[in-house]
Scaffold this active site. Sequence first.
Site, PDB file in Angstrom:
ATOM      1  N   ASP A 249      -8.510  98.526 133.357  1.00 18.66           N
ATOM      2  CA  ASP A 249      -8.487  98.574 131.470  1.00 18.66           C
ATOM      3  C   ASP A 249      -7.773  97.997 130.640  1.00 18.66           C
ATOM      4  OD1 ASP A 249     -10.059 101.044 129.913  1.00 18.66           O
ATOM      5  OD2 ASP A 249      -7.791 101.771 129.740  1.00 18.66           O
ATOM      6  N   ASN A 257      -5.531  99.624 117.779  1.00 18.81           N
ATOM      7  CA  ASN A 257      -6.623  99.395 117.120  1.00 18.81           C
ATOM      8  C   ASN A 257      -6.078 100.153 115.738  1.00 18.81           C
ATOM      9  OD1 ASN A 257      -8.581  97.989 117.285  1.00 18.81           O
ATOM     10  ND2 ASN A 257      -9.499  99.838 118.963  1.00 18.81           N
ATOM     11  N   ASP A 266     -10.419  93.519 118.899  1.00 21.70           N
ATOM     12  CA  ASP A 266     -11.938  93.099 118.723  1.00 21.70           C
ATOM     13  C   ASP A 266     -10.963  91.252 119.610  1.00 21.70           C
ATOM     14  OD1 ASP A 266     -13.433  94.971 117.917  1.00 21.70           O
ATOM     15  OD2 ASP A 266     -14.088  94.224 116.713  1.00 21.70           O
ATOM     16  N   GLU A 292     -12.814  99.333 125.926  1.00 21.81           N
ATOM     17  CA  GLU A 292     -12.072  98.156 126.384  1.00 21.81           C
ATOM     18  C   GLU A 292     -11.852  98.039 128.264  1.00 21.81           C
ATOM     19  OE1 GLU A 292      -9.286 101.932 126.166  1.00 21.81           O
ATOM     20  OE2 GLU A 292     -11.218 101.307 125.421  1.00 21.81           O
TER      21      GLU A 292
END
Length: 386
Positions: A249, A257, A266, A292
Amino acid sequence: MEAAPQMIPDDTLVRKAQRLRLHRFSLAAASYVVGGALLLAVSILGSDLVPITPIVAFGFMALAIAANAIFYLLFRSDINLRFADPSLTIPQMVVGILLITYLIYFAGPYRGLLSIFYLALMTFGLFHLNTRQLLGVSAFTVAAFAFMSVLLEIRHPDAASLVDLVAQMLVLGGLLPWFAVLGGHISTLRRRLVEGNRRLEQALAQIREIAIRDDLTGTLNRRHLMDLIMHQKAVADRGSYRFSLCMLDLDHFKRINDEYGHLIGDRALQAVAEILGQQVRVGDIVGRFGGEEFVILLSETPLQAAAETAERLRQQIEQHTVAALPEGVAITASIGVTEYLAREPIEAALSRADRALYRAKAAGRNCVRVETPPDRDPTRRASGAA
């Protein structure tokens, strides 16, 4: 990287094509043998009906055997692969035309009947030759027949009517080019069909890739990832095969973000997916589990080796610079590792990997934690014995 469809080596494809060419050649050679044997039998038993003598029949068989022996050696030695057409279609057709012309020379009143075999021979080129090539073969056939007619008229002027020979040559000159044009059209349709099938296969392959791949990262999507994990579980349940699971993770990904935008997020995901694909082995499996989070299945890997691999992946991610992020801002990952225990529910193994991941995050993130399977945990075994 994840298990991919096995690519067939070029040499294997060449061997397969050669075997097919040899099979086709064997069929053609067998037709010469059968035809020659029948011709010889008829010439011996029915010499009053057929003007072809046993000597002519033996000559036909000798020429056919010699020519086909040469072709056989070319195929077996792979010399045919040096030619533009490895099937040697035109050379084989030329040999057939010469052999038919040889028989026609001695066939007497049956010359017109034997000329039909020219058309039969043309069918062998329908699937390999284009119109121009077939027209060339047709022209060679007419030329061979014309040469035979001239030779026959010079050496045996009473054996055949010149008018009949010219008439037969004119028929061949009109019929064979028409047959060549028709055959070229059929060959073109076949090539278009083959090309259409090839494009269809490519489209289907792309559709399969779309169905199993995550659009953003290019790793396996969750559905296909779980399918492959279940397959690995089935293999492990049947024998001594072992595999480990790593749940990875990205740390503080929501903050990336929120502060830098989803486009930058991204790109970070794509960078991590690229690192994973480069670092794992062929036969290992990498998939995006959600958001993620990634899952890596390490095949034939016990727990300790899996922990070492996970640590290497963590370091590679930490050291990687995502160009879109400001200087000094690094991507890090927390990783939980466990080993699959034979015949346990796969959900139990994933749950252990998730618990190990939670411990890694609780320990400050950017680290690896291991969760040992119950029957390999010495403290649990001691507790059970007590």
